[in-house]
Design a protein around this motif. Sequence first.
Motif, mmCIF file in Angstrom:
data_model
loop_
_atom_site.group_PDB
_atom_site.id
_atom_site.type_symbol
_atom_site.label_atom_id
_atom_site.label_comp_id
_atom_site.label_asym_id
_atom_site.label_seq_id
_atom_site.Cartn_x
_atom_site.Cartn_y
_atom_site.Cartn_z
ATOM 1 N N UNK A 95 0.873 -1.237 0.014
ATOM 2 C CA UNK A 95 0.056 0.141 -0.102
ATOM 3 C C UNK A 95 0.838 1.069 -0.121
ATOM 4 N N UNK A 96 2.105 1.128 -0.029
ATOM 5 C CA UNK A 96 2.914 2.432 -0.184
ATOM 6 C C UNK A 96 3.839 2.277 -1.356
ATOM 7 N N UNK A 97 4.663 3.385 -1.559
ATOM 8 C CA UNK A 97 5.854 3.068 -2.787
ATOM 9 C C UNK A 97 7.065 2.026 -2.634
ATOM 10 N N UNK A 98 7.435 1.615 -3.460
ATOM 11 C CA UNK A 98 8.409 0.859 -3.503
ATOM 12 C C UNK A 98 9.683 1.306 -2.951
ATOM 13 N N UNK A 99 10.729 0.560 -2.548
ATOM 14 C CA UNK A 99 12.128 0.904 -1.880
ATOM 15 C C UNK A 99 12.708 1.832 -2.951
ATOM 16 N N UNK A 100 12.692 1.381 -4.141
ATOM 17 C CA UNK A 100 13.655 2.043 -5.226
ATOM 18 C C UNK A 100 13.325 3.498 -5.530
ATOM 19 N N UNK A 101 11.890 3.507 -5.667
ATOM 20 C CA UNK A 101 11.352 5.245 -5.919
ATOM 21 C C UNK A 101 11.499 6.081 -4.543
ATOM 22 N N UNK A 102 11.390 5.395 -3.591
ATOM 23 C CA UNK A 102 11.682 6.276 -2.255
ATOM 24 C C UNK A 102 13.129 6.593 -2.378
ATOM 25 N N UNK A 103 14.212 5.686 -2.498
ATOM 26 C CA UNK A 103 15.442 5.955 -2.603
ATOM 27 C C UNK A 103 15.844 7.030 -3.502
ATOM 28 N N UNK A 104 15.249 6.868 -4.743
ATOM 29 C CA UNK A 104 15.279 7.805 -5.917
ATOM 30 C C UNK A 104 14.937 9.347 -5.499
ATOM 31 N N UNK A 105 13.854 9.237 -4.971
ATOM 32 C CA UNK A 105 13.374 10.660 -4.633
ATOM 33 C C UNK A 105 14.216 11.276 -3.618
ATOM 34 N N UNK A 106 14.650 10.560 -2.337
ATOM 35 C CA UNK A 106 15.509 10.682 -1.359
ATOM 36 C C UNK A 106 16.771 11.214 -1.807
ATOM 37 N N UNK A 107 17.377 10.759 -2.693
ATOM 38 C CA UNK A 107 18.895 10.944 -3.373
ATOM 39 C C UNK A 107 18.562 12.448 -3.990
ATOM 40 N N UNK A 108 17.367 12.710 -5.038
ATOM 41 C CA UNK A 108 17.389 13.844 -5.336
ATOM 42 C C UNK A 108 16.997 14.928 -4.570
ATOM 43 N N UNK A 109 16.585 14.843 -3.657
ATOM 44 C CA UNK A 109 16.074 16.050 -2.801
ATOM 45 C C UNK A 109 17.486 16.059 -1.819
ATOM 46 N N UNK A 110 18.095 15.249 -1.567
ATOM 47 C CA UNK A 110 19.053 15.344 -0.788
ATOM 48 C C UNK A 110 20.354 16.166 -1.555
ATOM 49 N N UNK A 111 20.361 15.833 -2.935
ATOM 50 C CA UNK A 111 21.204 16.337 -4.108
ATOM 51 C C UNK A 111 20.935 18.053 -3.847
ATOM 52 N N UNK A 112 19.733 18.049 -4.337
ATOM 53 C CA UNK A 112 19.246 19.655 -4.283
ATOM 54 C C UNK A 112 19.432 20.257 -3.075
ATOM 55 N N UNK A 165 11.425 22.614 2.243
ATOM 56 C CA UNK A 165 10.685 21.487 1.651
ATOM 57 C C UNK A 165 11.531 20.432 1.250
ATOM 58 N N UNK A 166 12.579 20.573 0.826
ATOM 59 C CA UNK A 166 13.463 19.600 0.303
ATOM 60 C C UNK A 166 14.112 18.597 1.549
ATOM 61 N N UNK A 167 14.490 19.245 2.721
ATOM 62 C CA UNK A 167 14.727 18.585 3.751
ATOM 63 C C UNK A 167 13.325 17.591 4.383
ATOM 64 N N UNK A 168 12.258 18.126 4.243
ATOM 65 C CA UNK A 168 11.045 17.252 4.815
ATOM 66 C C UNK A 168 10.858 16.082 3.707
ATOM 67 N N UNK A 169 11.162 16.386 2.625
ATOM 68 C CA UNK A 169 10.608 15.520 1.509
ATOM 69 C C UNK A 169 11.622 14.274 1.895
ATOM 70 N N UNK A 170 12.958 14.503 2.123
ATOM 71 C CA UNK A 170 13.922 13.715 2.344
ATOM 72 C C UNK A 170 13.771 12.956 3.541
ATOM 73 N N UNK A 171 13.115 13.615 4.688
ATOM 74 C CA UNK A 171 13.074 12.853 5.876
ATOM 75 C C UNK A 171 11.826 11.850 5.533
ATOM 76 N N UNK A 172 10.788 12.303 4.994
ATOM 77 C CA UNK A 172 9.647 11.647 5.038
ATOM 78 C C UNK A 172 10.002 10.315 4.034
ATOM 79 N N UNK A 173 10.846 10.310 3.271
ATOM 80 C CA UNK A 173 11.181 9.079 2.387
ATOM 81 C C UNK A 173 12.027 8.240 3.336
ATOM 82 N N UNK A 174 12.907 8.617 3.919
ATOM 83 C CA UNK A 174 13.473 7.893 4.854
ATOM 84 C C UNK A 174 12.587 7.128 5.800
ATOM 85 N N UNK A 175 11.594 7.978 6.392
ATOM 86 C CA UNK A 175 10.609 7.281 7.342
ATOM 87 C C UNK A 175 9.931 6.264 6.882
#
Length: 242
Positions: A21-38, A211-221
Amino acid sequence: MTASGPPPGPEPQAARPGPRHGPGTRPLLTVAAVCVALFTAAAVTVSVRHGVPLAPERAAVHWSAAHHGEPLRSIARVLTATGTGTVPYLLAVLAGLLAGRDARGRLRAVGCAVLVLAVGQAIRYGLMEWLARPRPPALDWAGPASGYAFPSGHATTSALAAGILAWGIARRIGPVRARTWWAVLAVWAAGVGLTRVYLAVHWPGDVVGGWLLAATLLCLALLLEPLAVPRTRPGNARPTNS
């Protein structure tokens, strides 16, 4: 007469994994990596410029300072007040109550939701003190503010609270039915962040950084969610193993 083997039967089928019922691991890691980079790029820019705003940031704050008329100023002050203090924690508690399926599950989910919000605020505060970016000139402020500027505390906290509550709603009614609520929460979090620029207490980069920091933390959570709160099917009190 040749020997015959056992009559052919239906071929065994591989076990199918349970529904997720949630996104898979790879999409979450991808989004987190992009947000961390930005976020890193924004933080480095703030650091090497010693907090001096970019020309678009300065122009945005100057425009805001020139348009602090009523009723927009009062509306902005009310909206910005919901992005800090008790409101985000009440939303986190609500998320936990929605996510849990029994008393023990609700208590555990509430604890996890509040912990994510508290850890996010602690990380934001540490980064803010480390980078020590000055705020816009105090003469332009149209609302209360304190501390350094980057990343914006209101933007980070409201985005975290919105994401946490979106998670709780999705666990209760499922992602498809939760989309309307997700949109409402996204508009609220975006509105809180924009009020910080409108009230001239933050540069736009501070809000984007939050916003970028929050998105990163939400993906990790979300990546750690299965370890903290077992997944459940909407409308089903028993956890799944997906």
